[in-house]
Scaffold this motif. Structure first.
Motif, PDB file in Angstrom:
ATOM      1  N   ALA A 351       2.484  57.297  22.658  1.00 51.05           N
ATOM      2  CA  ALA A 351       3.807  56.743  22.392  1.00 51.05           C
ATOM      3  C   ALA A 351       4.896  57.590  23.042  1.00 51.05           C
ATOM      4  O   ALA A 351       5.878  57.066  23.587  1.00 51.05           O
ATOM      5  N   LEU A 352       4.726  58.904  22.998  1.00 54.19           N
ATOM      6  CA  LEU A 352       5.700  59.804  23.622  1.00 54.19           C
ATOM      7  C   LEU A 352       5.733  59.594  25.126  1.00 54.19           C
ATOM      8  O   LEU A 352       6.812  59.563  25.743  1.00 54.19           O
ATOM      9  N   GLN A 353       4.577  59.439  25.738  1.00 56.59           N
ATOM     10  CA  GLN A 353       4.516  59.241  27.183  1.00 56.59           C
ATOM     11  C   GLN A 353       5.225  57.960  27.601  1.00 56.59           C
ATOM     12  O   GLN A 353       5.888  57.920  28.638  1.00 56.59           O
ATOM     13  N   GLN A 354       5.118  56.925  26.792  1.00 56.92           N
ATOM     14  CA  GLN A 354       5.829  55.682  27.095  1.00 56.92           C
ATOM     15  C   GLN A 354       7.339  55.894  27.040  1.00 56.92           C
ATOM     16  O   GLN A 354       8.092  55.421  27.900  1.00 56.92           O
ATOM     17  N   ARG A 355       7.771  56.636  26.045  1.00 55.77           N
ATOM     18  CA  ARG A 355       9.203  56.910  25.912  1.00 55.77           C
ATOM     19  C   ARG A 355       9.715  57.752  27.078  1.00 55.77           C
ATOM     20  O   ARG A 355      10.803  57.517  27.607  1.00 55.77           O
ATOM     21  N   PHE A 356       8.911  58.724  27.487  1.00 58.37           N
ATOM     22  CA  PHE A 356       9.319  59.570  28.604  1.00 58.37           C
ATOM     23  C   PHE A 356       9.300  58.798  29.922  1.00 58.37           C
ATOM     24  O   PHE A 356      10.085  59.101  30.838  1.00 58.37           O
ATOM     25  N   THR A 357       8.420  57.822  30.052  1.00 59.87           N
ATOM     26  CA  THR A 357       8.405  56.988  31.256  1.00 59.87           C
ATOM     27  C   THR A 357       9.691  56.174  31.352  1.00 59.87           C
ATOM     28  O   THR A 357      10.292  56.046  32.436  1.00 59.87           O
ATOM     29  N   GLU A 358      10.139  55.617  30.234  1.00 59.44           N
ATOM     30  CA  GLU A 358      11.408  54.876  30.211  1.00 59.44           C
ATOM     31  C   GLU A 358      12.573  55.788  30.588  1.00 59.44           C
ATOM     32  O   GLU A 358      13.480  55.393  31.351  1.00 59.44           O
ATOM     33  N   LEU A 359      12.559  57.013  30.075  1.00 64.96           N
ATOM     34  CA  LEU A 359      13.596  57.978  30.410  1.00 64.96           C
ATOM     35  C   LEU A 359      13.575  58.295  31.899  1.00 64.96           C
ATOM     36  O   LEU A 359      14.641  58.391  32.542  1.00 64.96           O
ATOM     37  N   HIS A 360      12.390  58.419  32.465  1.00 65.93           N
ATOM     38  CA  HIS A 360      12.238  58.735  33.889  1.00 65.93           C
ATOM     39  C   HIS A 360      12.890  57.652  34.748  1.00 65.93           C
ATOM     40  O   HIS A 360      13.625  57.945  35.703  1.00 65.93           O
ATOM     41  N   HIS A 361      12.652  56.390  34.412  1.00 64.60           N
ATOM     42  CA  HIS A 361      13.257  55.286  35.162  1.00 64.60           C
ATOM     43  C   HIS A 361      14.782  55.338  35.071  1.00 64.60           C
ATOM     44  O   HIS A 361      15.479  55.055  36.066  1.00 64.60           O
ATOM     45  N   THR A 362      15.312  55.675  33.910  1.00 69.05           N
ATOM     46  CA  THR A 362      16.762  55.743  33.731  1.00 69.05           C
ATOM     47  C   THR A 362      17.392  56.816  34.607  1.00 69.05           C
ATOM     48  O   THR A 362      18.493  56.637  35.146  1.00 69.05           O
ATOM     49  N   LEU A 363      16.703  57.928  34.768  1.00 68.76           N
ATOM     50  CA  LEU A 363      17.256  59.069  35.505  1.00 68.76           C
ATOM     51  C   LEU A 363      16.993  59.004  37.003  1.00 68.76           C
ATOM     52  O   LEU A 363      17.561  59.788  37.762  1.00 68.76           O
ATOM     53  N   ARG A 364      16.152  58.081  37.449  1.00 63.59           N
ATOM     54  CA  ARG A 364      15.765  58.026  38.865  1.00 63.59           C
ATOM     55  C   ARG A 364      16.795  57.234  39.669  1.00 63.59           C
ATOM     56  O   ARG A 364      16.949  56.026  39.507  1.00 63.59           O
ATOM     57  N   ARG A 365      17.521  57.923  40.524  1.00 65.77           N
ATOM     58  CA  ARG A 365      18.500  57.343  41.429  1.00 65.77           C
ATOM     59  C   ARG A 365      18.401  58.065  42.768  1.00 65.77           C
ATOM     60  O   ARG A 365      17.741  59.093  42.881  1.00 65.77           O
ATOM     61  N   ASP A 366      19.073  57.547  43.799  1.00 61.81           N
ATOM     62  CA  ASP A 366      19.124  58.248  45.081  1.00 61.81           C
ATOM     63  C   ASP A 366      20.209  59.314  44.969  1.00 61.81           C
ATOM     64  O   ASP A 366      21.332  59.151  45.460  1.00 61.81           O
ATOM     65  N   THR A 367      19.860  60.401  44.313  1.00 57.94           N
ATOM     66  CA  THR A 367      20.842  61.420  43.959  1.00 57.94           C
ATOM     67  C   THR A 367      21.535  62.000  45.184  1.00 57.94           C
ATOM     68  O   THR A 367      22.767  62.154  45.201  1.00 57.94           O
ATOM     69  N   ALA A 368      20.770  62.353  46.192  1.00 55.18           N
ATOM     70  CA  ALA A 368      21.361  62.992  47.372  1.00 55.18           C
ATOM     71  C   ALA A 368      22.406  62.098  48.023  1.00 55.18           C
ATOM     72  O   ALA A 368      23.493  62.554  48.388  1.00 55.18           O
ATOM     73  N   GLN A 369      22.105  60.798  48.172  1.00 56.66           N
ATOM     74  CA  GLN A 369      23.055  59.898  48.832  1.00 56.66           C
ATOM     75  C   GLN A 369      24.269  59.648  47.949  1.00 56.66           C
ATOM     76  O   GLN A 369      25.415  59.662  48.430  1.00 56.66           O
ATOM     77  N   LEU A 370      24.043  59.400  46.653  1.00 54.03           N
ATOM     78  CA  LEU A 370      25.167  59.142  45.751  1.00 54.03           C
ATOM     79  C   LEU A 370      26.090  60.362  45.672  1.00 54.03           C
ATOM     80  O   LEU A 370      27.318  60.219  45.672  1.00 54.03           O
ATOM     81  N   ALA A 371      25.504  61.540  45.611  1.00 58.39           N
ATOM     82  CA  ALA A 371      26.313  62.762  45.551  1.00 58.39           C
ATOM     83  C   ALA A 371      27.075  62.968  46.852  1.00 58.39           C
ATOM     84  O   ALA A 371      28.261  63.323  46.845  1.00 58.39           O
ATOM     85  N   THR A 372      26.411  62.732  47.981  1.00 59.34           N
ATOM     86  CA  THR A 372      27.073  62.897  49.273  1.00 59.34           C
ATOM     87  C   THR A 372      28.205  61.897  49.437  1.00 59.34           C
ATOM     88  O   THR A 372      29.281  62.232  49.950  1.00 59.34           O
ATOM     89  N   ASP A 373      28.001  60.638  48.996  1.00 58.06           N
ATOM     90  CA  ASP A 373      29.081  59.628  49.044  1.00 58.06           C
ATOM     91  C   ASP A 373      30.288  60.105  48.242  1.00 58.06           C
ATOM     92  O   ASP A 373      31.446  59.963  48.682  1.00 58.06           O
ATOM     93  N   ALA A 374      30.019  60.650  47.048  1.00 60.34           N
ATOM     94  CA  ALA A 374      31.125  61.110  46.210  1.00 60.34           C
ATOM     95  C   ALA A 374      31.844  62.301  46.837  1.00 60.34           C
ATOM     96  O   ALA A 374      33.078  62.371  46.823  1.00 60.34           O
ATOM     97  N   ILE A 375      31.079  63.224  47.438  1.00 63.27           N
ATOM     98  CA  ILE A 375      31.685  64.390  48.104  1.00 63.27           C
ATOM     99  C   ILE A 375      32.540  63.922  49.286  1.00 63.27           C
ATOM    100  O   ILE A 375      33.641  64.430  49.515  1.00 63.27           O
ATOM    101  N   GLU A 376      32.062  62.924  50.029  1.00 63.36           N
ATOM    102  CA  GLU A 376      32.822  62.412  51.157  1.00 63.36           C
ATOM    103  C   GLU A 376      34.139  61.808  50.705  1.00 63.36           C
ATOM    104  O   GLU A 376      35.184  61.994  51.337  1.00 63.36           O
ATOM    105  N   GLN A 377      34.127  61.090  49.574  1.00 60.95           N
ATOM    106  CA  GLN A 377      35.358  60.521  49.030  1.00 60.95           C
ATOM    107  C   GLN A 377      36.341  61.621  48.649  1.00 60.95           C
ATOM    108  O   GLN A 377      37.569  61.491  48.872  1.00 60.95           O
ATOM    109  N   VAL A 378      35.837  62.704  48.091  1.00 57.00           N
ATOM    110  CA  VAL A 378      36.705  63.833  47.752  1.00 57.00           C
ATOM    111  C   VAL A 378      37.308  64.434  49.006  1.00 57.00           C
ATOM    112  O   VAL A 378      38.518  64.733  49.056  1.00 57.00           O
ATOM    113  N   LEU A 379      36.521  64.559  50.065  1.00 57.57           N
ATOM    114  CA  LEU A 379      37.015  65.112  51.317  1.00 57.57           C
ATOM    115  C   LEU A 379      38.076  64.227  51.938  1.00 57.57           C
ATOM    116  O   LEU A 379      39.022  64.717  52.577  1.00 57.57           O
TER     117      LEU A 379
END
Length: 381
Positions: A351-379
């Motif tokens: 049951a815990l593994q199922q809950r952690f799998t759901e959490l994993h999907h929530t946290l999985r994004r293209d972090t590098a690109q999203l962060a770089t886009d935001a940094i570019e907007q700041v620049l």
């Protein structure tokens, strides 16, 4: 946009170095001629980062512990600020976590006209809510690793972007337990406990003896149980001394680094509260979270706590999905009983593994690109 950018970064410990290294890999794809410099560790160095000071200089947790290193830390921050405002003025400064060090520095740099980004929102939803005013003064933009944070910051007039948690992309949705055990020389049918007493010297000081006394009790209760410790090179000698003192040398394997391999291989982990607990959750491993620190630091932190949990898996699941044994409760007796309780409850683990799998999907994004886009907007201002 010009091809070359100058980024100053500060990452204050192992987890910050990992996050900053992942960020730099994405930013460098946008700006191949990027110059990046400041305070960092081996993951950042691997991305061509120029470290003026190593990140472990800032790897101190707890009020009393910080006081012991206060003069050195403030001296580093002053010297860094002077250098950034004089000969090495960056296009943007990115403070990676380490809010006690970075937010004041960001405020001063921002006042001097340097754009600032803070990567990893300080846990104002967990403790020290008064810090929100400092965040507003310090950061032009905050890169958030948890989905509920941008809305919270917006309520206080702080621009923010949810970029996902970089570790969710690094760690596979289905870890290869067999391959990890093969790399460590562990048998498929062995019961394996990962022991992670922290990545800071102060954590090892307060936790190692307790953790390996727990291992001794577990080895007695379940003969043949194996323990694996992923140790930072600078802490390995201290950890091995604690293992000898506990009399469990024959049952414990110490490896340099390889924390992800160890977490993938284990059946359960006894782990210090911190970023590593989220890594364990992403590896879908049951865990017992424990922490012990200087008594005065504990009293101060406890009074500032806003939620009933301290472990990230429990905070993100909004529930005690894994046990937390803190301060005086972190006894070898209690910790060994909690570890054995997981080993005897396969349905609960599923049951815990199922809950952690759901959490994993929530946290999985293209972090590098999203962060770089935001940094570019700041620049772009």
């Amino acid at each position: 946009m010009q091809a070359s950018k100058r980024l100053a970064l500060v990452a204050g410990e192992t987890s910050g170095d990992l996050l900053a290294g992942l960020l730099l890999s994405g930013v460098r794809q946008r700006w191949p001629e990027l110059q990046a410099f400041g305070i960092g560790g081996p993951q950042m160095l691997a991305q061509g980062f120029e470290a003026w000071w190593p990140s472990d200089k800032l790897a101190v947790r707890g009020y009393v512990e910080v006081l012991r290193h206060y003069r050195e830390i403030v001296g580093i921050r002053t010297a860094l600020q002077q250098r950034l405002l004089a000969s090495s003025r960056p296009d943007v400064f990115i403070g990676v976590d380490a809010p006690d060090f970075n937010l004041d520095l960001e405020a001063n740099l921002r006042q001097a006209g340097i754009r600032t980004v803070h990567f990893v929102c300080p846990s104002i939803w967990a403790w020290r809510a008064d810090r929100v005013d400092k965040i507003r003064r310090s950061a032009d933009h905050v890169l958030c690793i948890f989905p509920f944070e941008p809305e919270l910051l917006a309520q206080h007039g702080i621009a923010a972007t949810y970029v996902g948690h970089p570790l969710a992309n690094v760690i596979p949705l289905v870890p290869d337990r067999a391959a990890a055990r093969a790399r460590l020389g562990l048998g498929d049918r062995e019961t394996v406990v990962a022991v992670l007493p922290g990545s800071r010297a102060s954590e090892v000081q307060y936790l190692a003896a307790r953790f390996f006394a727990t291992a001794a009790r577990l080895a007695k209760a379940r003969p043949g149980m194996r323990f694996v410790v992923p140790a930072m090179p600078v802490l390995r000698e201290r950890i091995e001394a604690a293992i000898r003192d506990a009399g469990v040398e024959g049952a414990v394997m110490v490896v340099t680094g390889q924390s992800h391999t160890v977490l993938a291989a284990c059946d359960v982990t006894l782990i210090a509260s911190g970023t590593a607990t989220l890594e364990a959750a992403l590896f879908k491993r049951p865990m017992v979270i424990a922490y012990n620190m200087n008594w005065l630091s504990w009293q101060i932190m406890r009074r500032k706590q806003l939620q009933p949990w301290v472990g990230l898996p429990n905070i993100l699941c909004n529930d005690f999905v894994v046990p937390e044994l803190l301060q005086d409760a972190a006894t070898p007796e209690a910790m060994s009983q909690a570890v054995l309780a997981w080993l005897d409850a396969p349905a609960k683990i599923s049951a815990l593994q199922q809950r952690f799998t759901e959490l994993h999907h929530t946290l999985r994004r293209d972090t590098a690109q999203l962060a770089t886009d935001a940094i570019e907007q700041v620049l772009e201002g």
